[in-house]
Design a protein around this motif. Structure first.
Motif, short mmCIF file in Angstrom:
data_model
loop_
_atom_site.label_atom_id
_atom_site.label_comp_id
_atom_site.label_asym_id
_atom_site.label_seq_id
_atom_site.Cartn_x
_atom_site.Cartn_y
_atom_site.Cartn_z
N ALA A 246 1.03 -1.04 0.10
CA ALA A 246 -0.11 0.11 -0.12
C ALA A 246 1.06 1.18 -0.11
O ALA A 246 2.02 1.31 0.45
CB ALA A 246 -0.93 -0.10 1.23
N GLY A 247 0.26 2.25 -0.52
CA GLY A 247 1.11 3.73 -0.38
C GLY A 247 0.11 4.38 0.53
O GLY A 247 -0.62 3.79 1.38
N GLU A 248 0.51 5.66 0.66
CA GLU A 248 -0.10 6.60 1.62
C GLU A 248 -0.33 8.05 1.04
O GLU A 248 0.38 8.56 0.34
CB GLU A 248 0.78 6.67 2.81
N VAL A 249 -1.74 8.42 1.39
CA VAL A 249 -1.87 9.91 1.04
C VAL A 249 -1.96 10.66 2.27
O VAL A 249 -2.07 10.33 3.46
CB VAL A 249 -3.06 10.07 0.18
N VAL A 250 -0.98 11.89 2.34
CA VAL A 250 -0.98 12.72 3.49
C VAL A 250 -1.53 14.17 3.04
O VAL A 250 -1.04 14.61 2.11
CB VAL A 250 0.30 12.78 4.13
N LEU A 251 -2.53 14.56 3.89
CA LEU A 251 -2.95 15.82 3.34
C LEU A 251 -2.43 16.89 4.36
O LEU A 251 -2.88 16.79 5.70
CB LEU A 251 -4.62 15.87 3.34
N LEU A 252 -2.14 17.97 4.08
CA LEU A 252 -1.82 19.21 4.91
C LEU A 252 -2.74 20.23 4.54
O LEU A 252 -2.51 20.67 3.29
CB LEU A 252 -0.29 19.62 4.99
N PHE A 253 -3.60 21.13 5.35
CA PHE A 253 -4.40 21.75 5.06
C PHE A 253 -3.95 22.98 5.97
O PHE A 253 -3.93 23.23 7.09
CB PHE A 253 -5.76 21.74 5.33
N PHE A 379 -4.31 18.11 9.37
CA PHE A 379 -3.68 17.09 8.81
C PHE A 379 -4.56 15.97 8.77
O PHE A 379 -5.23 15.42 9.74
CB PHE A 379 -2.44 16.75 9.83
N ALA A 380 -4.16 14.94 7.56
CA ALA A 380 -4.92 13.65 7.67
C ALA A 380 -3.98 12.74 7.14
O ALA A 380 -3.22 13.26 6.11
CB ALA A 380 -6.26 13.67 6.92
N ARG A 381 -3.85 11.46 7.46
CA ARG A 381 -3.04 10.40 6.36
C ARG A 381 -4.05 9.34 6.29
O ARG A 381 -4.72 8.73 7.14
CB ARG A 381 -2.07 10.25 6.95
N LEU A 412 -2.14 10.52 -7.24
CA LEU A 412 -1.24 9.25 -7.68
C LEU A 412 -0.52 8.75 -6.43
O LEU A 412 0.26 9.18 -5.86
CB LEU A 412 -0.47 9.75 -8.71
N ILE A 413 -1.23 7.49 -6.24
CA ILE A 413 -0.63 6.72 -4.94
C ILE A 413 0.22 5.59 -5.70
O ILE A 413 -0.37 4.65 -6.41
CB ILE A 413 -1.95 6.16 -4.25
N GLN A 414 1.45 5.50 -5.17
CA GLN A 414 2.60 4.63 -5.49
C GLN A 414 2.65 3.70 -4.26
O GLN A 414 2.83 4.16 -3.35
CB GLN A 414 3.84 5.28 -6.07
N GLN A 415 3.10 2.60 -4.50
CA GLN A 415 3.63 1.44 -3.76
C GLN A 415 4.66 1.82 -2.75
O GLN A 415 5.49 2.43 -3.34
CB GLN A 415 4.08 0.13 -4.22
N ARG A 416 4.17 1.86 -1.54
CA ARG A 416 5.30 1.97 -0.59
C ARG A 416 5.72 3.41 -0.61
O ARG A 416 6.80 3.67 0.12
CB ARG A 416 6.48 1.05 -0.47
N GLN A 417 4.88 4.39 -1.22
CA GLN A 417 5.40 5.80 -1.08
C GLN A 417 4.20 6.58 -0.58
O GLN A 417 3.24 6.24 -0.49
CB GLN A 417 5.32 6.21 -2.66
N LYS A 418 4.73 7.91 0.07
CA LYS A 418 3.92 8.57 0.58
C LYS A 418 3.78 9.82 -0.50
O LYS A 418 4.57 10.29 -1.07
CB LYS A 418 4.31 9.32 2.00
N THR A 419 2.34 10.24 -0.68
CA THR A 419 2.13 11.23 -1.53
C THR A 419 1.49 12.52 -0.83
O THR A 419 0.38 12.15 -0.23
CB THR A 419 0.94 10.97 -2.58
N VAL A 420 2.24 13.39 -0.74
CA VAL A 420 1.59 14.67 0.17
C VAL A 420 1.14 15.53 -0.56
O VAL A 420 1.54 16.07 -1.69
CB VAL A 420 2.95 15.03 0.97
N ILE A 421 -0.30 16.05 -0.32
CA ILE A 421 -1.04 16.89 -0.95
C ILE A 421 -1.18 18.21 -0.08
O ILE A 421 -1.57 18.01 1.17
CB ILE A 421 -2.39 16.33 -1.59
#
Lengths: 433, 201
Positions: A246-253, A379-381, A412-421
């Motif tokens: 799994a990858g991960e999405v991280v949101l910073l508002f 923040f959310a992940r 775009l979520i990639q395997q084992r990667q964090k995507t920070v939006i």
């Protein structure tokens, strides 16, 4: 009458509008969602050597709002150089501050502002995909916080001794690089800091952090620690999904803007009981309309939590400085009065009067602070399978109503990667007072 | 009266000093000269470390062994060097320094980096269409590298009062592309002691 030259000089020095007043036009453009134009406006405004720290950090923030991440980092580097340079303050400036006003002192940033440079520089590097460079910022945060902790030893009263959010951010920078033990240490430090934040700034330990502590302590085989967290947090279903793919999405508002300093005239009494008029800064908070944010990503919905409150930290920092500030202001007012009295005795009543006027004219509060910082950060992940997801944000108001819905670019979520939006939201222009 | 004048002039000068403008002067210096300004990683460090480490890698047994066995010089490429330090280090100049030192030693052959290769391939594609047949170069004749140089830069910082110690450790490995074997591991350390001199502190 040569004194007139001196008085004119004093008047010229204090003639410019205060820092927070100059910011108004920049802010208007920002609220209209035009960071590029705000940048141009900022360049037009008069610059002083004493304010160069703020020039660079404000510029860096506007640049990142405009998506100019490499340029933004150059500005942050310039701000760091100013801090280094001001580490030994020149005596000329201090004499100026004692006899004219605090605003002639070079501004080197409050501790929380200095740490925030690294946080936003790291986020810039993450946006550029340069995680190793973000890691450099993580290490620099550590050095700065260590120095801060050392300085605390002589001053126990200081309320801001650790920076919880920067620790949290560094933890997941290490995690991205697979450096589990460094990540674990940073998560622990973040947890300790948030426990203090709860008391000092009413920022609770983020629920996500609890899951992170559980997940990583389990992964690393720290059984005792894991059980300890389980008992402390009592979470219903800890996120322990060990889906390695799994990858991960991280949101910073980044919500609204940091509070702004205004000047306030107050009357204080010196040790002889003589009333003195001094000008003190106080903070004016910005309207807070968003309570939390929902991230809709694919079929998933995740709610943000508050992870940093610059508003509360700024206020607490100012409160902390107040006693020393008042003492300095009293000393200065007495000096000015004494100078006027002497001039009256030696050069006549008119000279005394002029110096008195000059003294009052030059007495303005130091209203400088980093104004382009947000009011707070939400923040959310969320762990997600690799793929491309449509995303939108629902901004939830204080009464639970939806204030606004923002469509985000596909994630775009990639395997084992964090995507920070990231989203910087300063308010609805039309409804902002 | 003179005294009052003098005093006022001094105050004015002091105040003007606060707002004085600055001018820039430029002096050209030899690029080999050592200029330590902030104590951060600089061009001198980059040059010294690359020269030192390349000298080391070329003086070890793996090179002679390879040359004797294969009867040719090994082909080397510089791969990723990670910056794990406290500073934003310009890795490009460091990599270029390494490449130059290796290439000019004459002991190893060198192939273009992956970025350079892309540019050359597109030029070759272009030649296939536009160049005359007797001058064009065909694809599929590139020389593959035998070894890749990889590494990282780490730092340890320590500070107390006005003293600061910066410790840099540069680790480089030469790895065989054929079988992933490490044929050489090199290390170079730099220790810098900085003393901040406060002005009227």
């Amino acid at each position: 009458m040569k004194k007139i030259i001196l008085i004119l000089l004093l008047a010229v020095l204090s003639g410019c509008a205060s820092y927070s007043q100059n910011f108004q036009q920049v802010e208007t453009l920002l609220l209209q969602g035009k960071p590029e134009q705000a940048l141009l406006e900022m360049e037009k405004q008069p610059k002083t050597k004493a304010d160069r720290f703020l020039y660079w950090v404000d510029k860096a923030m506007l640049q990142r709002m405009a998506g100019l991440y490499p340029q933004s980092n150059q500005s942050f580097e310039a701000a760091k150089a100013v801090i280094e340079e001001l580490d030994g303050i020149s005596v000329v400036e201090q004499v100026g501050a004692l006899t004219i006003n605090d605003a002639v002192l070079s501004y080197e940033g409050e501790s929380y502002e200095q740490v925030a440079i690294h946080v936003y520089a790291a986020l810039n590097y993450i946006q550029l995909g340069l995680w190793d460079e973000a890691r450099v910022e993580a290490l620099q945060v550590d050095v700065r916080l260590k120095a801060l902790a050392k300085a605390q030893d002589d001053d126990d009263a200081n309320i801001y001794t650790e920076d919880a959010f920067s620790r949290y951010l560094t933890a997941f920078i290490y995690e991205q690089g697979g450096e589990w033990s460094d990540a674990m240490i940073a998560y622990r430090k973040a947890y300790q800091a948030y426990i203090k934040y709860q008391k000092s700034f009413a920022v609770a330990v983020p629920s996500f952090l609890k899951h992170d502590l559980l997940r990583l302590s389990k992964k690393m085989g720290l059984d005792k620690e894991y059980q300890g967290y389980q008992q402390q947090f009592k979470l219903q279903k800890p996120h322990l999904t060990n889906d390695a793919q799994a990858g991960e999405v991280v949101l910073l508002f980044h919500h609204a803007l940091a509070p702004i300093k205004r000047a306030q005239e107050i009357v204080v009494y010196n040790h002889e009981g003589i009333a003195l008029r001094i000008s003190m800064p106080y903070y004016q908070s910005r309207a807070s309309r968003v309570k939390k944010v929902q991230l809709h990503i694919g079929k998933h919905v995740v709610e943000t939590v508050l992870v940093n409150d610059f508003d509360a930290i700024a206020r607490a920092s100012l409160e902390q400085h107040k006693p020393a500030m008042i003492a300095r202001l009293i000393a200065r007012t007495m000096l000015k009065k004494a100078a006027a009295k002497k001039a009256e005795r030696n050069n006549g009543a008119f000279a005394g009067f002029l110096l008195n006027v000059a003294g009052i004219l030059t007495e303005t509060a130091d209203t400088r602070s980093w104004l382009t910082l947000p009011k707070n950060i939400h923040f959310a992940r969320l762990r997600l399978k690799a793929g491309t997801y449509p995303a939108k944000l629902s901004l939830i108001g204080q009464q639970g109503q939806v204030i606004s819905t923002i469509t985000m670019p596909d994630v775009l979520i990639q395997q084992r990667q964090k995507t920070v939006i990231e989203k910087t939201w300063l308010g609805l222009a039309a409804t902002t007072p | 009266m003179y005294k009052t004048n003098l005093k006022i002039m001094m105050v004015a000068a002091l105040l003007l000093g606060l707002t004085a403008c600055s001018s820039t002067s430029v002096n050209r210096v030899d690029s080999d000269s050592v200029q330590d300004l902030s104590g951060s990683w600089n061009d001198t460090d980059s040059r010294l470390v690359s020269a030192n480490m390349v000298r080391d890698v070329l003086s070890r047994k793996w090179l002679v062994k390879y040359q004797v066995k294969q009867e040719k010089n090994p082909v080397v490429i510089v791969g990723k060097i990670r910056n794990l330090s406290h500073e934003h280090i310009n890795l490009r100049t460091f990599i270029k320094d390494l490449e130059r030192e290796l290439l000019n030693s004459g002991e190893v052959e060198f192939v273009a980096s992956s970025q350079e290769r892309e540019a050359i391939r597109s030029e070759r594609d272009d030649q296939a269409y536009n160049a005359s047949t007797d001058t064009q170069h065909a694809a599929g004749q590139e020389t593959g590298a035998d070894f890749m140089l990889q590494g990282e830069i780490n730092t340890i910082m320590d500070a107390a009062g006005d003293m600061q110690v910066k410790f840099y450790q540069i680790d480089l490995n030469l790895i065989s592309l054929k079988n992933n074997r490490k044929v050489w591991a090199g290390q170079k350390r730099i220790k810098k002691v900085l003393e901040k001199e406060g002005f009227f502190r």
